[in-house]
Design an enzyme around this catalytic site. Structure first.
Site, PDB file in Angstrom:
ATOM      1  N   GLN A 128     -15.889 -23.174  54.095  1.00 44.76           N
ATOM      2  CA  GLN A 128     -16.740 -23.262  52.913  1.00 44.76           C
ATOM      3  C   GLN A 128     -17.092 -24.688  52.488  1.00 44.76           C
ATOM      4  OE1 GLN A 128     -16.446 -20.186  49.744  1.00 44.76           O
ATOM      5  NE2 GLN A 128     -15.516 -21.843  48.584  1.00 44.76           N
ATOM      6  N   GLU A 129     -16.111 -25.588  52.553  1.00 42.84           N
ATOM      7  CA  GLU A 129     -16.366 -26.951  52.056  1.00 42.84           C
ATOM      8  C   GLU A 129     -15.740 -28.010  52.958  1.00 42.84           C
ATOM      9  OE1 GLU A 129     -15.816 -27.696  47.788  1.00 42.84           O
ATOM     10  OE2 GLU A 129     -15.247 -25.597  47.608  1.00 42.84           O
ATOM     11  N   LYS A 150     -12.526 -31.835  41.901  1.00 42.81           N
ATOM     12  CA  LYS A 150     -13.568 -31.241  42.744  1.00 42.81           C
ATOM     13  C   LYS A 150     -14.722 -30.890  41.822  1.00 42.81           C
ATOM     14  CE  LYS A 150     -13.166 -28.021  45.830  1.00 42.81           C
ATOM     15  NZ  LYS A 150     -12.769 -26.755  46.510  1.00 42.81           N
ATOM     16  N   SER A 163     -17.035 -17.556  45.302  1.00 40.56           N
ATOM     17  CA  SER A 163     -15.852 -17.286  46.114  1.00 40.56           C
ATOM     18  C   SER A 163     -14.679 -17.138  45.160  1.00 40.56           C
ATOM     19  CB  SER A 163     -15.617 -18.452  47.092  1.00 40.56           C
ATOM     20  OG  SER A 163     -14.446 -18.245  47.832  1.00 40.56           O
ATOM     21  N   HIS A 206     -14.374 -27.519  39.527  1.00 43.26           N
ATOM     22  CA  HIS A 206     -15.560 -26.814  39.035  1.00 43.26           C
ATOM     23  C   HIS A 206     -15.639 -25.425  39.665  1.00 43.26           C
ATOM     24  CE1 HIS A 206     -18.063 -28.155  42.804  1.00 43.26           C
ATOM     25  NE2 HIS A 206     -16.859 -27.745  43.100  1.00 43.26           N
ATOM     26  N   ARG A 207     -16.763 -24.730  39.461  1.00 43.25           N
ATOM     27  CA  ARG A 207     -17.092 -23.503  40.174  1.00 43.25           C
ATOM     28  C   ARG A 207     -18.465 -23.688  40.816  1.00 43.25           C
ATOM     29  NH1 ARG A 207     -13.192 -19.421  39.329  1.00 43.25           N
ATOM     30  NH2 ARG A 207     -13.984 -18.820  41.373  1.00 43.25           N
ATOM     31  N   SER A 208     -18.794 -22.808  41.734  1.00 41.25           N
ATOM     32  CA  SER A 208     -20.086 -22.935  42.427  1.00 41.25           C
ATOM     33  C   SER A 208     -21.259 -22.653  41.493  1.00 41.25           C
ATOM     34  CB  SER A 208     -20.130 -22.011  43.642  1.00 41.25           C
ATOM     35  OG  SER A 208     -19.786 -20.692  43.279  1.00 41.25           O
ATOM     36  N   GLU A 267     -23.123 -26.180  45.918  1.00 42.94           N
ATOM     37  CA  GLU A 267     -22.401 -27.291  45.310  1.00 42.94           C
ATOM     38  C   GLU A 267     -22.965 -28.645  45.712  1.00 42.94           C
ATOM     39  OE1 GLU A 267     -18.277 -26.523  46.070  1.00 42.94           O
ATOM     40  OE2 GLU A 267     -18.262 -24.764  44.779  1.00 42.94           O
ATOM     41  N   ASP A 272      -5.602 -22.062  46.169  1.00 40.86           N
ATOM     42  CA  ASP A 272      -6.603 -21.717  45.144  1.00 40.86           C
ATOM     43  C   ASP A 272      -6.545 -20.226  44.887  1.00 40.86           C
ATOM     44  OD1 ASP A 272      -8.815 -21.347  43.502  1.00 40.86           O
ATOM     45  OD2 ASP A 272     -10.289 -21.754  45.063  1.00 40.86           O
ATOM     46  N   ASP A 284     -11.891 -27.171  52.500  1.00 40.90           N
ATOM     47  CA  ASP A 284     -11.635 -25.895  51.827  1.00 40.90           C
ATOM     48  C   ASP A 284     -12.226 -24.795  52.695  1.00 40.90           C
ATOM     49  OD1 ASP A 284     -11.371 -23.646  50.290  1.00 40.90           O
ATOM     50  OD2 ASP A 284     -12.801 -24.248  48.750  1.00 40.90           O
ATOM     51  N   GLU A 306      -7.345 -26.836  51.599  1.00 39.99           N
ATOM     52  CA  GLU A 306      -7.250 -25.831  50.531  1.00 39.99           C
ATOM     53  C   GLU A 306      -7.574 -24.450  51.087  1.00 39.99           C
ATOM     54  OE1 GLU A 306     -10.253 -24.470  46.965  1.00 39.99           O
ATOM     55  OE2 GLU A 306     -10.063 -26.618  47.369  1.00 39.99           O
ATOM     56  N   LYS A 326      -8.556 -24.163  37.948  1.00 42.00           N
ATOM     57  CA  LYS A 326      -9.873 -23.756  37.454  1.00 42.00           C
ATOM     58  C   LYS A 326      -9.689 -23.059  36.108  1.00 42.00           C
ATOM     59  CE  LYS A 326     -11.913 -22.966  42.057  1.00 42.00           C
ATOM     60  NZ  LYS A 326     -12.261 -21.909  43.038  1.00 42.00           N
ATOM     61  N   HIS A 352     -20.930 -20.272  50.522  1.00 41.30           N
ATOM     62  CA  HIS A 352     -21.780 -21.192  49.763  1.00 41.30           C
ATOM     63  C   HIS A 352     -23.044 -21.591  50.519  1.00 41.30           C
ATOM     64  CE1 HIS A 352     -18.332 -22.678  46.938  1.00 41.30           C
ATOM     65  NE2 HIS A 352     -18.637 -21.407  46.783  1.00 41.30           N
TER      66      HIS A 352
END
Length: 423
Positions: free
Chosen positions: A163-164, A389, A42, A366-368, A205, A313, A242, A286, A338, A155
Site C-alpha cells: 500500500q505505501e 504519517k 484500509s 492520518h487517514r486516506s 495520499e 496498525d 506499509d 507496518e 490513529k 490506495h
C-alpha cells in the site's frame, strides 16, 4: 472557566469527495472551535465504527446525517454547561452515552469530532497553542515525516500489492530541512518515472501510483530518486513500508496477485521482508502481516525487530486492549496511532501511554480520506513520539499538516527538537 454552550455539526466532504463530520463547538465566553473527522479506506476489522447512513440515494450510502443528528440531538445536550478543560470526563461521558464497545450507536465519527473540538476550545481558553495545551511544557519535539511517495494496494489502481512506500528524512537537522529532503526526493522520483514512461498521477495520499514491473521496483526507484536528489540512502533518507497485508490476505495465505507474485505463507512473507531489509535502506515495516496473524507478527518481531521498527496498525487499531496483548506477546515494537480508530482524544493518549511504558515507538497517522484540519500536526508534537504519517509532498489536505508543523517549529524556535527515532 468558560462552559460549553452550543454543539453543532455539519456534513462536509473529505479528500475523496465522501461525506464526513465537522463539529462546531461554542463556549459561553464567545470562544468557538471547529474540528473535522478523517476517514480510512484500509480499515482494521476491530476499529471503532464510523457511522454511515446507508441511504443509497445520497452519496452512495456514505452520508453521515445520522452521525450529525447524534452530535446535535444526543451528545450536545449532555455537554451543555461542562468545562471543556475536563477532556477525560467529557470523553468518558460520550462513551457511556454510546453504550457499545465500539461506538456503534453514536458513531466514532460523531464522538471524535466532538472530542477534538473540545480539546481545541480548551486550548483557546487557556490561551495556548493546541500542541502546548495537550503536551505541556515538554512538547518541543518535531516529528520525522514518513512521506508516502509510491502508492499501491487499496490506495491505487495499479500493479503494486503493497500500500505505501515512504521516505523518512532521518538524517535531516530539523523538520523544515526534513520536509525539503522529502519534497526534493518526491520531485526527483517524478522525473525518473516520466523518463521510464510511467504515469505520475497520484493516489489517495499523494504518492505516485504507477504500474510497475514488481513490488521491488518501487524500492529500486526510490533509492535512485534519493540519490538523484543529492542525498545518501540510509544516511540522509531511509525507506519505510506499509504493505497493509490484511488487504491481500486471502484464505490463509498472502496473495500477491496485483504484481503476480503468487501466494505466500507468513514465514515466506517474513523471509521476503528479510531480503528487502538486506537490499534496501528500510527502517520500518507496518502491517507486514494480516491483522489476525498474531503468531506471524511475533515471529517477524523476533527475527527482524532488532534491525527495524515493526509497526502494528490494523492488529492494534489504537486500542489499549490490543496494544497490551501485543506487548505481552512481543508482537511488534511500535504502534500506529490513529485518533479515529479508537474515537476519542483521551483514549488515544491512553494508547500512547501504553507504548511509552513498554518502551515502544509510536507513529501518529492520518487517514486516506483526510480534511484540511491540522489537529494531527499539533497532536503529534504534543505526544512527542517523533514520527508522523501524513502523506506525500502533494495534495493540500496533506500539505496543510506539514505547513502547520513548520509553523510550530518556527514558534518553538531554539527549543525545537528534531531527532531520528532510530538512534
Amino acid at each position: 472557566m468558560a462552559k460549553i454552550s452550543t454543539v453543532r455539526a455539519l456534513e462536509i466532504l473529505d479528500s475523496r469527495g465522501n461525506p464526513t463530520v465537522r463539529v462546531q463547538l461554542g463556549l459561553d465566553d464567545g470562544t468557538s472551535a471547529t474540528s473535522s473527522v478523517p476517514s480510512g479506506a484500509s480499515t482494521g476489522e476491530y476499529e471503532a465504527v464510523e457511522l454511515r447512513d446507508g441511504d443509497k440515494s445520497r452519496y452512495g450510502g456514505k452520508g453521515v446525517r445520522n452521525a450529525i443528528a447524534n452530535v446535535v440531538d444526543k451528545i450536545g445536550p449532555a455537554l451543555i454547561g461542562l468545562d471543556p478543560a475536563r477532556q477525560a470526563e467529557i470523553d468518558a461521558l460520550m462513551i457511556a452515552l454510546d453504550g457499545t464497545p465500539n461506538k456503534a450507536a453514536l458513531g466514532a465519527n460523531a464522538i471524535l469530532g466532538v472530542s477534538m473540538a473540545v480539546a481545541r476550545a480548551a486550548a483557546q481558553v487557556a490561551k495556548l497553542p493546541l500542541y502546548a495545551y495537550l503536551g505541556g511544557v515538554g512538547a518541543t519535539r518535531l516529528p520525522v515525516p514518513m512521506m508516502n511517495i509510491v502508492n499501491g494496494g487499496k490506495h491505487a489502481e495499479n500493479s503494486v500489492d503493497f500500500q505505501e512506500f515512504m521516505v523518512m528524512p532521518v538524517g535531516a537537522p530539523n523538520f523544515a530541512e526534513a520536509l525539503r529532503y522529502g519534497a526534493e526526493t518526491f520531485h526527483a522520483l517524478a522525473k525518473l518515472l516520466k523518463a521510464k514512461g510511467y504515469a505520475t498521477s497520484v493516489g489517495d495520499e499523494g504518492g505516485f501510483a504507477p504500474n510497475l514491473g514488481s513490488n521491488e521496483e518501487a524500492c529500486e526507484l526510490i533509492v535512485k530518486a534519493i540519490e538523484t536528489a543529492g542525498y545518501r540512502p540510509g544516511k540522509d533518507i531511509a525507506i519505510a513500508l506499509d504493505p497493509a497485508a490484511s488487504s491481500f490476505f486471502d484464505k490463509g495465505a498472502y496473495d500477491l496477485k496485483k504484481s503476480k507474485g503468487g501466494r505466500k505463507s507468513s514465514e515466506e512473507m517474513i523471509a521476503l521482508y528479510g531480503k528487502w531489509i538486506d537490499a534496501f535502506p528500510i527502517v520500518s515495516i507496518e502491517d507486514g502481516l494480516d491483522e489476525n496473524d498474531w503468531a506471524g507478527f511475533t515471529s517477524q518481531t523476533a527475527k527482524q525487530g532488532g534491525r527495524i521498527q515493526i509497526v502494528g496498525d490494523d492488529v492494534f487499531v489504537t486500542n489499549p486492549k490490543f496494544i497490551a496483548r501485543g506487548v505481552k506477546e512481543k508482537a511488534a515494537n511500535a504502534v500506529l496511532i490513529k485518533l479515529n480508530q479508537i474515537g476519542t482524544v483521551s483514549e488515544t493518549v491512553q494508547a500512547i501511554a501504553l507504548c511509552r511504558k513498554a518502551g515502544w515507538n509510536y507513529v501518529v497517522s492520518h487517514r486516506s480520506g483526510e480534511t484540511e484540519d491540522t489537529f494531527l500536526a499539533d497532536f503529534t508534537v504534543a505526544m512527542g513520539g517523533g514520527q508522523i504519517k501524513t502523506g506525500s509532498a502533494s495534495r493540500s489536505e496533506r500539505i496543510c499538516k506539514y505547513n502547520r508543523l513548520l509553523e510550530i517549529e518556527a514558534e518553538l524556535g531554539a527549543v525545537a527538537a528534531f531527532t531520528s527515532p532510530f538512534g
